[in-house]
Design an enzyme around this catalytic site. Structure first.
Site, PDB file in Angstrom:
ATOM      1  NE  ARG A  36       2.926   6.429   8.861  1.00 57.39           N
ATOM      2  CZ  ARG A  36       2.380   6.883   7.735  1.00 57.39           C
ATOM      3  NH1 ARG A  36       3.036   7.745   6.982  1.00 57.39           N
ATOM      4  NH2 ARG A  36       1.191   6.469   7.352  1.00 57.39           N
TER       5      ARG A  36
ATOM      6  N   GLY B 246       5.301  10.588   4.314  1.00 61.61           N
ATOM      7  CA  GLY B 246       5.257  12.042   4.235  1.00 61.61           C
ATOM      8  C   GLY B 246       6.373  12.709   5.016  1.00 61.61           C
TER       9      GLY B 246
ATOM     10  CG  ASP C  95       0.087   3.532   9.266  1.00 61.86           C
ATOM     11  OD1 ASP C  95       1.012   4.126   9.857  1.00 61.86           O
ATOM     12  OD2 ASP C  95      -0.400   3.931   8.198  1.00 61.86           O
TER      13      ASP C  95
END
Length: 306
Positions: A254, A275, A256
């Protein structure tokens, strides 16, 4: 593509660990374990409470679903152990895991490739505060370089707050740096097997998207669709894919990103064991792409086949 759960053999879901993100990892691990059971996979749950070597030494399994967040699980240590033992595992290898866990080294790699990331200053001691202020001004955000889930991070508006932020981050026993505050909108883009999922725009009334906003608050808003035009979102997705490739990420991650008020995308960090809780972003993006949670877990497990 794996067509039947038997092809996976027995799978150990490693969760917990001893890092600051232990609580989140246990929640992620429980969700992953239940999903695998629903899909018919022969899975066992393993709470790693001490040495990862001891945790995996006696395991007679065919592969590992690694869902340990943070140091000891996401930083290349566990990956190296599993490499030596010859046990396949989900996600990135040693180098990509170690690089991505260290936010400073990640930024250096991105910068070397020509990708944009916010300006920063390494804080070795309080003697560096004036030089940091001269370079970055205020506000800044101060981060421990090797923690996740926004743990140890603080926003500083003046020298006294910067000093306190340094003290807070230094407790995590790794490099600490200040990063120039980016004014704009915050996005996150999950990448699954090299392909970006729909972007999510994050909005919180907190000073920034901190631990409380990520896992506890009911005031955090997640916009998916993210509100960008199709062309803008595709550009953001390509950036996330490139950012992952530069670090050598395998399987899933992921990324950001901030898009500042001038329209410039600025890379913040990358997570190689994201997560998988009820507040987590990768399942949210997958759902927008038509992939339910159980199918997402299955696809991540497929990344254990190199």
């Amino acid at each position: 593509m794996i067509n039947s759960p038997e092809q996976f053999g027995q799978v150990a879901v490693l969760m917990g660990g001893s890092a600051a993100e232990r609580e989140v990892s246990l929640r992620s691990g429980a969700a992953v374990f239940e999903a695998l059971k629903r899909k018919g996979v022969d899975a066992i749950a393993v709470d790693v409470t001490g040495s990862p070597i001891e945790a995996v030494q006696g395991l007679k399994v065919d592969r590992i679903f690694n869902i340990i967040h943070g140091r000891g699980g996401e930083d290349g240590i566990l990956q190296a152990i599993l490499n030596v033992m010859g046990i396949p595992y989900t996600g990135s290898d040693v180098l990509a895991s170690a690089l991505s866990m260290d936010k400073l080294r990640t930024k250096l790699c991105w910068q070397g490739y020509g990708l944009v990331t916010p300006t920063w200053f390494l804080l070795r001691s309080e003697n560096d505060l004036d030089a940091c202020i001269a370079k970055l001004g205020f506000p800044v955000i101060v981060k421990p370089a090797q923690e996740g889930s926004s743990i140890g991070m603080s926003k500083a508006h003046n020298k006294e707050e910067l000093k306190q932020a340094l003290q807070t981050a230094s407790a995590y026993k790794c490099d600490v740096y200040a990063e120039k505050w980016v004014t704009g909108k915050e996005y996150t883009v999950a990448v699954l097997n090299g392909q970006a999922l729909p972007a999510i725009r994050l909005e919180t009334p907190n000073a920034f998207y901190d631990y409380e906003a990520k896992y506890k608050a009911t005031t955090t808003q997640y916009h998916c669709p993210c509100g960008l035009s199709t062309e803008q979102e595709q550009q953001l997705q390509r950036l996330a894919e490139t950012a992952s490739e530069v670090i050598g990420v395998h399987g899933w991650a992921r990324v950001d990103v901030f898009i500042d008020d001038n329209g410039q995308s600025q890379l913040i960090e990358i997570n190689t064991v994201p997560g998988m809780t009820d507040h987590s972003l990768v399942p949210m993006a997958a759902k927008q792409a038509g992939i339910d949670f159980d199918e997402l877990v299955w696809r991540v497990l497929e990344t254990s086949f190199r």
